[in-house]
Design a protein around this motif. Structure first.
Motif, short mmCIF file in Angstrom:
data_model
loop_
_atom_site.label_atom_id
_atom_site.label_comp_id
_atom_site.label_asym_id
_atom_site.label_seq_id
_atom_site.Cartn_x
_atom_site.Cartn_y
_atom_site.Cartn_z
N LYS A 1 -14.19 3.02 58.51
CA LYS A 1 -14.44 1.79 57.77
C LYS A 1 -13.19 1.36 57.03
O LYS A 1 -12.54 2.15 56.37
N MET A 2 -12.84 0.08 57.18
CA MET A 2 -11.67 -0.45 56.49
C MET A 2 -11.93 -0.47 54.99
O MET A 2 -13.01 -0.83 54.55
N SER A 3 -10.92 -0.07 54.22
CA SER A 3 -11.05 -0.14 52.77
C SER A 3 -11.11 -1.61 52.36
O SER A 3 -10.70 -2.51 53.09
N ARG A 4 -11.66 -1.84 51.17
CA ARG A 4 -11.74 -3.22 50.70
C ARG A 4 -10.36 -3.87 50.62
O ARG A 4 -10.19 -5.04 50.95
N ARG A 5 -9.36 -3.09 50.22
CA ARG A 5 -8.02 -3.67 50.11
C ARG A 5 -7.48 -4.04 51.49
O ARG A 5 -6.87 -5.08 51.69
N ARG A 6 -7.71 -3.16 52.48
CA ARG A 6 -7.25 -3.45 53.83
C ARG A 6 -7.97 -4.66 54.41
O ARG A 6 -7.38 -5.48 55.10
N GLN A 7 -9.28 -4.80 54.10
CA GLN A 7 -10.02 -5.96 54.56
C GLN A 7 -9.43 -7.24 53.97
O GLN A 7 -9.29 -8.25 54.66
N ILE B 1 -6.33 -7.67 52.80
CA ILE B 1 -5.01 -7.90 53.39
C ILE B 1 -5.15 -8.58 54.74
O ILE B 1 -4.47 -9.58 55.05
N ALA B 2 -6.04 -8.05 55.57
CA ALA B 2 -6.24 -8.61 56.91
C ALA B 2 -6.70 -10.06 56.83
O ALA B 2 -6.21 -10.94 57.55
N LYS B 3 -7.65 -10.31 55.94
CA LYS B 3 -8.20 -11.66 55.80
C LYS B 3 -7.14 -12.66 55.36
O LYS B 3 -7.01 -13.76 55.92
N ARG B 4 -6.34 -12.26 54.38
CA ARG B 4 -5.35 -13.20 53.84
C ARG B 4 -4.20 -13.45 54.79
O ARG B 4 -3.67 -14.56 54.87
N LEU B 5 -3.81 -12.42 55.53
CA LEU B 5 -2.73 -12.62 56.48
C LEU B 5 -3.15 -13.57 57.59
O LEU B 5 -2.37 -14.43 58.04
N VAL B 6 -4.40 -13.45 58.03
CA VAL B 6 -4.90 -14.37 59.05
C VAL B 6 -4.99 -15.78 58.48
O VAL B 6 -4.64 -16.76 59.14
N GLU B 7 -5.45 -15.89 57.23
CA GLU B 7 -5.56 -17.21 56.59
C GLU B 7 -4.20 -17.89 56.50
O GLU B 7 -4.07 -19.10 56.74
N VAL B 8 -3.16 -17.10 56.15
CA VAL B 8 -1.82 -17.68 56.04
C VAL B 8 -1.37 -18.24 57.38
O VAL B 8 -0.84 -19.36 57.46
N GLN B 9 -1.59 -17.49 58.45
CA GLN B 9 -1.15 -17.94 59.76
C GLN B 9 -1.94 -19.15 60.24
O GLN B 9 -1.44 -19.95 61.02
N GLN B 10 -3.18 -19.28 59.77
CA GLN B 10 -4.00 -20.42 60.17
C GLN B 10 -3.71 -21.67 59.34
O GLN B 10 -3.81 -22.78 59.85
N GLU B 11 -3.34 -21.49 58.07
CA GLU B 11 -3.19 -22.62 57.17
C GLU B 11 -1.75 -23.10 57.02
O GLU B 11 -1.51 -24.29 56.82
N ASP C 1 -0.21 4.26 50.39
CA ASP C 1 -1.12 4.88 51.34
C ASP C 1 -2.31 3.99 51.64
O ASP C 1 -2.92 4.09 52.71
N GLU C 2 -2.67 3.11 50.72
CA GLU C 2 -3.84 2.27 50.89
C GLU C 2 -3.49 0.86 51.37
O GLU C 2 -4.36 0.01 51.46
N GLY C 3 -2.22 0.62 51.66
CA GLY C 3 -1.85 -0.69 52.15
C GLY C 3 -0.75 -1.32 51.32
O GLY C 3 -0.28 -0.77 50.33
N LEU C 4 -0.33 -2.50 51.74
CA LEU C 4 0.77 -3.21 51.10
C LEU C 4 0.30 -3.92 49.84
O LEU C 4 -0.73 -4.59 49.84
N VAL C 5 1.06 -3.76 48.77
CA VAL C 5 0.82 -4.51 47.54
C VAL C 5 2.13 -5.19 47.14
O VAL C 5 3.21 -4.74 47.52
N VAL C 6 2.01 -6.26 46.36
CA VAL C 6 3.20 -7.02 45.97
C VAL C 6 3.22 -7.22 44.46
O VAL C 6 2.87 -8.30 43.96
N PRO C 7 3.61 -6.20 43.71
CA PRO C 7 3.77 -6.38 42.26
C PRO C 7 4.96 -7.28 41.96
O PRO C 7 5.85 -7.46 42.80
N VAL C 8 4.98 -7.82 40.76
CA VAL C 8 5.94 -8.87 40.42
C VAL C 8 6.89 -8.40 39.32
O VAL C 8 6.47 -7.81 38.32
N VAL C 9 8.17 -8.68 39.54
CA VAL C 9 9.19 -8.48 38.50
C VAL C 9 9.37 -9.82 37.80
O VAL C 9 9.83 -10.81 38.40
N ARG C 10 9.00 -9.89 36.54
CA ARG C 10 8.96 -11.15 35.80
C ARG C 10 10.36 -11.58 35.34
O ARG C 10 11.20 -10.75 34.98
#
Length: 434
Positions: A208-214, A216-226, A304-313
């Motif tokens: 089962k895909m973790s919620r974070r992986r789900q 990530i997958a959803k948003r990456l597809v949305e970006v490519q579609q939009e 280990d749980e997927g890609l995250v993008v923290p921000v340097v302010r």
């Protein structure tokens, strides 16, 4: 009895998945003690007890999806009474078990026969024999649904483990089933979905895909579609930056207590280029372009749980040491699962460095709603023709810029990437412009 509910997490988070229970039934907790770790699509958060007492009941299991407001556990605020009642019930169970063991074998056999007579045909009679059969929980459930005896099924797994596809194959092959076949229209949606899953002749494992992986997958597809996403490439001669870094890294670390890496150079260069090409530091809202006058740079970090993008302010206000410390801080938080929601929100541009894994060339995907992302790659020596037509082996890096063509034209994108190249190849220019 006090109910523990999933609390309000953040404005953009309404649900999560129970990653781990930190307590079990019967444990004593104090108000404010963490009782479970909840995985959301951004970060993992701890849910705390809001009363003193003993955990009387856990209403959800690890892996269950829950929403804000769901009751997940109950706490008996009279902890001592709860504990004593559990002890007494445990003693009664132990006494009953001991008494049952003392019964003569003949009496036990008679009891067993009477139990079998009371149970419906084709149910528990099979289960008693099936306990010794090696089968996955899903296969056992499937066999119960179809009324199939596991002992009549041949496993295709080399280890002899019966899997759901083996049960389905046995059902199609005419295995006995005491439940009448229903039409496809009468089947529950969940069962239909299970049947629609691809069946494999060879062993597979479903994870089962973790919620974070789900997410990530959803948003990456949305970006490519939009987004109208395109990528442009260039290559950078890293000679001067590598020489400067080599000359100053020891004194830099001694003075600032942090290593001088390449990311601070590229962050400075990106800030300088964004000031010249503001549409790459923007986002689209409806029919408007929102040009951001701040420079909060997202740093893609692999965990280990997927890609995250923290921000340097406010990267434009930081020196090299400040940027390196900011990157080290968010990277450590990410890997230790200590990121907070505010660490991930509000970035204006993103840098991702696939070169640390050996990537030579790639096309980074936009981090929506941002319209630009800079991809860095591995440094390798390649032949370069110098201004005097001589050929030298130089440390070269391919860089990539993915951009949203809806508001960034190809000319801007190419010039932006070339400006970064110029600043990296001339660190003095980088110090002035970055």
């Amino acid at each position: 009895m006090k109910e523990i509910k999933v609390p309000e997490l953040a404005e953009s988070i309404t649900e999560g998945t129970i990653a781990e229970w930190l307590v079990k039934k019967g444990d004593h907790v104090s108000k404010g003690d963490p009782i479970l770790e909840l995985e959301t699509d951004k970060v993992n958060v701890e849910v705390n007890a809001d009363a003193d007492g003993v955990i009387a009941e856990l209403l959800k299991e690890e892996g269950d999806d829950v929403e804000v407001g769901d009751v997940i556990a109950k706490v008996d605020e009279n902890g001592e009474a709860s504990a004593s009642s559990e002890d007494s019930s445990g003693d009664q169970q132990a006494e009953a078990s001991a008494a049952e063991q003392k019964e003569e074998p003949q009496q036990q056999e008679q009891k067993q026969e009477s139990k079998q007579e009371e149970q419906p045909a084709g149910s528990s009679g099979q289960n008693n024999g099936n306990k010794d059969i090696v089968a996955t929980p899903a296969a056992r459930k499937r066999a119960r649904e179809l009324g199939i005896d596991l002992s009549s099924i041949s496993a295709r797994d080399p280890l002899g483990r019966i899997r759901p596809e083996d049960v389905d194959a046995a059902a199609k092959g005419g295995s006995k089933s005491e439940e009448p076949k229903s039409s496809s229209n009468d089947k529950p949606k969940k069962e239909k979905k299970e049947e629609e899953k691809t069946q494999f002749e060879k062993p597979v494992e479903r994870i089962k895909m973790s919620r974070r992986r789900q997410t990530i997958a959803k948003r990456l597809v949305e970006v490519q579609q939009e987004a109208a996403m395109l990528t442009t490439f260039n290559e950078v001669d890293m000679t001067n930056v590598m020489k400067l870094r080599s000359d100053r890294k020891e004194s830099f670390q001694k003075k600032h207590d942090v290593k001088l890496g390449f990311m601070s150079f590229f962050t400075k260069a990106a800030v300088g280029a964004l000031k010249e090409f503001p549409n790459l530091n923007a986002e689209i809202q409806g029919n408007e372009i929102i040009q951001k006058k701040f420079y909060d740079i997202g740093m893609a970090v692999s965990t280990d749980e997927g890609l995250v993008v923290p921000v340097v302010r406010d990267a434009d206000r930081l020196d090299f040491a400040g940027i390196e410390k900011g990157i080290a801080d968010v990277a450590t938080k990410a890997r230790n699962k200590e990121l907070q929601l505010e660490d991930l929100q509000g970035g204006s541009f993103t840098i991702t460095n696939g070169g640390i894994f050996g990537s030579m060339l790639s096309t980074p995907i936009l981090n929506s709603p941002q319209v630009g992302i800079l991809g860095l790659h591995n440094i390798e020596k390649r032949a370069k023709v110098m201004p005097d037509d001589s050929i030298e082996a130089r440390p070269m890096m391919y860089i990539a810029l993915s951009y949203d063509h809806r508001i960034v034209d190809g000319k801007e994108a190419v010039q932006f990437l070339r400006r970064i190249k110029e600043m990296i190849e001339d660190p003095y220019d980088l110090l002035l412009e970055g």
